[in-house]
Write a protein that holds these residues in place. Structure first.
Motif, short mmCIF file in Angstrom:
data_model
loop_
_atom_site.label_atom_id
_atom_site.label_comp_id
_atom_site.label_asym_id
_atom_site.label_seq_id
_atom_site.Cartn_x
_atom_site.Cartn_y
_atom_site.Cartn_z
N ARG A 241 16.79 15.00 -28.23
CA ARG A 241 15.82 15.20 -27.16
C ARG A 241 14.71 14.15 -27.15
NH1 ARG A 241 15.42 21.86 -27.31
NH2 ARG A 241 17.52 22.20 -26.44
N GLU A 242 14.11 13.88 -28.28
CA GLU A 242 13.02 12.91 -28.32
C GLU A 242 13.52 11.51 -27.98
OE1 GLU A 242 9.74 13.21 -28.56
OE2 GLU A 242 10.11 15.37 -28.43
N GLN A 243 14.68 11.15 -28.51
CA GLN A 243 15.26 9.84 -28.23
C GLN A 243 15.62 9.72 -26.75
OE1 GLN A 243 18.82 9.01 -30.43
NE2 GLN A 243 18.88 6.85 -29.84
N THR A 244 16.20 10.78 -26.19
CA THR A 244 16.57 10.77 -24.77
C THR A 244 15.34 10.68 -23.89
OG1 THR A 244 18.55 12.11 -25.23
CG2 THR A 244 17.79 12.02 -22.95
N LYS A 245 14.31 11.44 -24.23
CA LYS A 245 13.06 11.40 -23.45
C LYS A 245 12.49 9.99 -23.45
CE LYS A 245 8.28 13.03 -23.60
NZ LYS A 245 7.28 13.84 -24.35
N LEU A 246 12.47 9.34 -24.61
CA LEU A 246 11.93 7.99 -24.71
C LEU A 246 12.72 7.00 -23.87
CD1 LEU A 246 9.84 6.14 -26.10
CD2 LEU A 246 11.51 5.82 -27.95
N VAL A 247 14.04 7.11 -23.93
CA VAL A 247 14.91 6.20 -23.16
C VAL A 247 14.73 6.43 -21.66
CG1 VAL A 247 17.30 5.66 -22.59
CG2 VAL A 247 16.63 5.89 -24.98
N LEU A 248 14.68 7.69 -21.24
CA LEU A 248 14.54 7.99 -19.81
C LEU A 248 13.21 7.50 -19.26
CD1 LEU A 248 16.01 11.62 -19.53
CD2 LEU A 248 17.10 9.48 -18.85
N THR A 249 12.13 7.77 -19.96
CA THR A 249 10.81 7.40 -19.46
C THR A 249 10.58 5.89 -19.42
OG1 THR A 249 9.89 7.73 -21.69
CG2 THR A 249 9.71 9.57 -20.14
N ASN A 250 11.34 5.15 -20.23
CA ASN A 250 11.20 3.70 -20.25
C ASN A 250 12.29 2.97 -19.45
OD1 ASN A 250 8.85 3.50 -21.94
ND2 ASN A 250 10.13 4.06 -23.68
N SER A 251 13.11 3.71 -18.76
CA SER A 251 14.23 3.12 -18.02
C SER A 251 13.76 2.43 -16.74
CB SER A 251 15.26 4.20 -17.66
OG SER A 251 15.96 4.62 -18.80
N LYS A 252 14.44 1.36 -16.42
CA LYS A 252 14.23 0.69 -15.13
C LYS A 252 14.87 1.54 -14.04
CE LYS A 252 14.95 -3.70 -12.71
NZ LYS A 252 15.50 -5.08 -12.81
N ILE A 253 14.23 1.57 -12.88
CA ILE A 253 14.71 2.40 -11.77
C ILE A 253 15.36 1.51 -10.72
CG2 ILE A 253 14.04 4.00 -9.93
CD1 ILE A 253 11.77 4.93 -11.75
N HIS A 254 16.57 1.86 -10.32
CA HIS A 254 17.32 1.11 -9.32
C HIS A 254 17.52 1.99 -8.08
CE1 HIS A 254 18.38 -1.61 -12.67
NE2 HIS A 254 18.60 -0.50 -13.36
N GLN A 255 17.04 1.54 -6.94
CA GLN A 255 17.16 2.30 -5.69
C GLN A 255 18.45 1.91 -4.97
OE1 GLN A 255 15.10 4.69 -4.64
NE2 GLN A 255 13.46 4.43 -6.15
N LEU A 256 19.23 2.90 -4.57
CA LEU A 256 20.47 2.69 -3.82
C LEU A 256 20.33 3.30 -2.44
CD1 LEU A 256 22.97 3.81 -6.62
CD2 LEU A 256 22.30 1.48 -6.08
N GLN A 257 20.93 2.68 -1.46
CA GLN A 257 20.93 3.21 -0.09
C GLN A 257 22.36 3.31 0.41
OE1 GLN A 257 18.51 4.37 1.85
NE2 GLN A 257 16.80 3.93 0.48
#
Length: 258
Positions: A241-257
């Motif tokens: 959980r802690e590792q996943t939270k850290l990875v998710l919050t620091n992830s780059k966001i890619h917008q798709l249309q």
């Protein structure tokens, strides 16, 4: 069990069939779906798999051993129906793999009358590829049916000749109408933070997440985003959980249309 389903992708036959079959057993009466706003419901969703298996992915064995975080994580609740307003739904998921892989997206409508799950949207063209981080898919030309429950799935195509080995995840959602009071409040403000908080208060997960992920890193919206991602992380294995939270919050966001 397979005969109750409309044709699904063959990679789902062994796992998704059991999930959808169980959803038939858990289907509730119309009265049980009612709530204080005629939008929310307390009935549990079918047993879905919000993240792929931790060891399966498109990476090499050495790369995969470096982390047990799932290769695909849908940014959606798993213990309840994530709710969305019916018009122009937005979906988001995390991809761990650093390489770009072919992706496939599917949206299924669950027909409680006929006891079937019907494919209503599929994306799997050659330009639909993954990037490491959080991917946000906006379907501007799709309007969901109010009150209808759906299942949505994301799959990474590691090997087209071995689809059963592809990592995938699936989540349940419900489309709702906008409560009159909420509609009035939304019309009175153009502030995205206020709108996000209104959606959050109304338990509209997908609409809240859409604003949080599209923010320009404003501190209040960043805090809201991190809070939502922390909720997603709590649905993973305790030791991750802690590792996943850290990875998710620091992830780059890619917008798709689409």
């Amino acid at each position: 069990m397979a005969e109750i389903l409309c044709p699904l992708h063959k990679s789902l036959r062994n796992i998704l069939t059991s999930y959808i079959t169980l959803s038939l057993l858990l289907s509730m009466s119309t009265a049980a779906l009612a709530d204080k706003n005629n939008n929310n419901s307390d009935d549990p969703p079918p047993q879905t798999r919000g993240s792929s298996g931790g060891s399966r992915g498109c990476e090499t064995q050495t790369e995969a051993s470096l982390s047990s975080i799932p290769h695909v994580i849908l940014l959606a609740p798993t213990q309840s129906y994530g709710q969305t307003l019916a018009n122009s739904p937005t979906f988001a998921w995390f991809v761990k793999d650093n390489n770009s892989w072919q992706m496939e997206f599917r949206l299924y409508e669950y027909d409680e009358t006929n006891k079937q799950s019907i494919l209503v949207k599929e994306i799997k063209d050659e330009n639909f590829k993954s990037s490491s981080g959080i991917m946000v898919l906006s379907l501007s030309n799709l309007e969901l049916l109010v009150g209808q429950k759906y299942l949505w799935q994301v799959e990474l195509v590691c090997d087209a000749n071995r689809p059963s080995a592809n990592p995938f995840a699936i989540a349940a959602m419900k489309a709702v109408s906008t409560p009159p009071d909420l509609q009035k409040q939304l019309l009175q403000s153009n502030n995205v933070l206020i709108k996000a908080n209104l959606y959050n208060k109304a338990d509209l997960w997908y609409n809240t997440l859409e604003i949080a992920l599209s923010s320009k890193n404003e501190p209040p919206l960043r805090e809201l985003k991190d809070s939502l991602l922390e909720q997603v992380a709590t649905d993973t294995k305790i030791e991750l959980r802690e590792q996943t939270k850290l990875v998710l919050t620091n992830s780059k966001i890619h917008q798709l249309q689409r």
